[in-house]
Write a protein that holds these residues in place. Sequence first.
Motif, PDB file in Angstrom:
ATOM      1  N   TYR A 145      26.061  42.157  32.970  1.00 48.39           N
ATOM      2  CA  TYR A 145      24.777  42.626  32.443  1.00 48.39           C
ATOM      3  C   TYR A 145      24.823  44.110  32.083  1.00 48.39           C
ATOM      4  O   TYR A 145      23.779  44.748  31.958  1.00 48.39           O
ATOM      5  CB  TYR A 145      23.639  42.375  33.436  1.00 48.39           C
ATOM      6  N   GLY A 146      26.006  44.650  31.928  1.00 50.35           N
ATOM      7  CA  GLY A 146      26.134  46.053  31.573  1.00 50.35           C
ATOM      8  C   GLY A 146      25.709  47.013  32.666  1.00 50.35           C
ATOM      9  O   GLY A 146      25.621  48.221  32.439  1.00 50.35           O
ATOM     10  N   ILE A 147      25.486  46.485  33.889  1.00 48.58           N
ATOM     11  CA  ILE A 147      24.964  47.317  34.985  1.00 48.58           C
ATOM     12  C   ILE A 147      25.776  47.148  36.260  1.00 48.58           C
ATOM     13  O   ILE A 147      26.224  48.122  36.863  1.00 48.58           O
ATOM     14  CB  ILE A 147      23.497  46.965  35.292  1.00 48.58           C
ATOM     15  N   TYR A 148      25.938  45.901  36.694  1.00 46.01           N
ATOM     16  CA  TYR A 148      26.484  45.615  38.015  1.00 46.01           C
ATOM     17  C   TYR A 148      27.990  45.332  37.951  1.00 46.01           C
ATOM     18  O   TYR A 148      28.518  44.891  36.929  1.00 46.01           O
ATOM     19  CB  TYR A 148      25.773  44.419  38.633  1.00 46.01           C
ATOM     20  N   PHE A 149      28.651  45.557  39.085  1.00 54.20           N
ATOM     21  CA  PHE A 149      30.087  45.320  39.176  1.00 54.20           C
ATOM     22  C   PHE A 149      30.384  44.191  40.160  1.00 54.20           C
ATOM     23  O   PHE A 149      29.635  43.958  41.108  1.00 54.20           O
ATOM     24  CB  PHE A 149      30.816  46.592  39.629  1.00 54.20           C
ATOM     25  N   CYS A 150      31.498  43.503  39.917  1.00 54.70           N
ATOM     26  CA  CYS A 150      32.011  42.491  40.828  1.00 54.70           C
ATOM     27  C   CYS A 150      33.485  42.802  41.066  1.00 54.70           C
ATOM     28  O   CYS A 150      34.180  43.279  40.167  1.00 54.70           O
ATOM     29  CB  CYS A 150      31.886  41.093  40.227  1.00 54.70           C
ATOM     30  N   VAL A 151      33.969  42.517  42.280  1.00 56.84           N
ATOM     31  CA  VAL A 151      35.356  42.827  42.616  1.00 56.84           C
ATOM     32  C   VAL A 151      36.108  41.556  42.996  1.00 56.84           C
ATOM     33  O   VAL A 151      35.614  40.717  43.748  1.00 56.84           O
ATOM     34  CB  VAL A 151      35.440  43.881  43.748  1.00 56.84           C
ATOM     35  N   ASN A 152      37.289  41.410  42.417  1.00 54.32           N
ATOM     36  CA  ASN A 152      38.173  40.276  42.652  1.00 54.32           C
ATOM     37  C   ASN A 152      39.530  40.792  43.113  1.00 54.32           C
ATOM     38  O   ASN A 152      39.863  41.956  42.918  1.00 54.32           O
ATOM     39  CB  ASN A 152      38.374  39.472  41.368  1.00 54.32           C
ATOM     40  N   VAL A 153      40.333  39.889  43.673  1.00 57.77           N
ATOM     41  CA  VAL A 153      41.684  40.232  44.110  1.00 57.77           C
ATOM     42  C   VAL A 153      42.644  39.213  43.508  1.00 57.77           C
ATOM     43  O   VAL A 153      42.449  37.996  43.667  1.00 57.77           O
ATOM     44  CB  VAL A 153      41.802  40.216  45.647  1.00 57.77           C
ATOM     45  N   SER A 154      43.682  39.683  42.829  1.00 61.64           N
ATOM     46  CA  SER A 154      44.636  38.774  42.200  1.00 61.64           C
ATOM     47  C   SER A 154      45.447  38.039  43.256  1.00 61.64           C
ATOM     48  O   SER A 154      45.662  38.535  44.368  1.00 61.64           O
ATOM     49  CB  SER A 154      45.562  39.541  41.256  1.00 61.64           C
ATOM     50  N   SER A 155      45.905  36.850  42.892  1.00 58.61           N
ATOM     51  CA  SER A 155      46.681  35.996  43.801  1.00 58.61           C
ATOM     52  C   SER A 155      47.923  35.505  43.070  1.00 58.61           C
ATOM     53  O   SER A 155      48.234  35.947  41.969  1.00 58.61           O
ATOM     54  CB  SER A 155      45.829  34.804  44.229  1.00 58.61           C
TER      55      SER A 155
END
Length: 273
Positions: A131-141
């Motif tokens: 949404y051009g505002i919030y961030f999400c964090v992932n971890v590669s596997s």
Amino acid sequence: MPRKRKLLAQLSALHSNSSLPPFDALENLNTTPGGDSSPKSSKYFVREKTNSCQLEADFFNQPCISLAKSFLGQILVRKLPDGRELWGRIVETEAYLGGEDEASHSRGGKQTQRNAAMFMKPGTLYVYQIYGIYFCVNVSSQGEGAAVLLRSLEPLQGLEAMRELRSASRKGPRRPLKDWQLCNGPSRLCQALGIDKAFDQRDLTQDAAIWMVAGHDLPGEEEVVATTRIGVGSYGEWAQKPLRFYLRGNKFVSVVDKKREREMAAGGHSSCS
């Protein structure tokens, strides 16, 4: 033998004439004035103590679904620029497999500047904006373009700092957030820990500002709920696959699947992979 006795005599004389404080006094130089035995704010003492159980590369080097489950109960640590550390126990994750997974940013093996971290070595952070505002964090596997989304944390340390960070990003009336509201969702998690696009492509095994340590109370298979992912309803059969995992009965989880929990309670639990 005479030479040995001579050396011992010299060492004894050196000790008795030395102006250096005894060993106990040297230890006291690293304690606080009030008698607290914890080390002063030396980055060497703090870093060594904090990362004594840090998860290393071999932990992250496993298939996506396996990693998503293995994250549950582990602890994410974020060190702020002012030295404060924020600790949270991972209680909810989602697996994004890449390849044929239609809900994945790397579906079909598509690699872009945005999702490059998903193709990097296991343990690499993939941070994206919604949404051009919030961030999400992932971890590669393991797996081409595969990564695990961190959805929710149970706050353990630094809760007031988390509240400050969440408050700074909220609009409108700012009522004090309850503990369970601090990190119960992927964007809230990032707000509470001050994670933004600057963390994209960082290595969890090498970074000085964010890492993981081993949890002490890891769940058994019967404590893990495997259910559908959130917000992927438009991706056909992939919307129905049980690729979200959370700790059953944990109040810090963002979305509870009561139907699935009832099935587990009735004896219908099965391992999903």
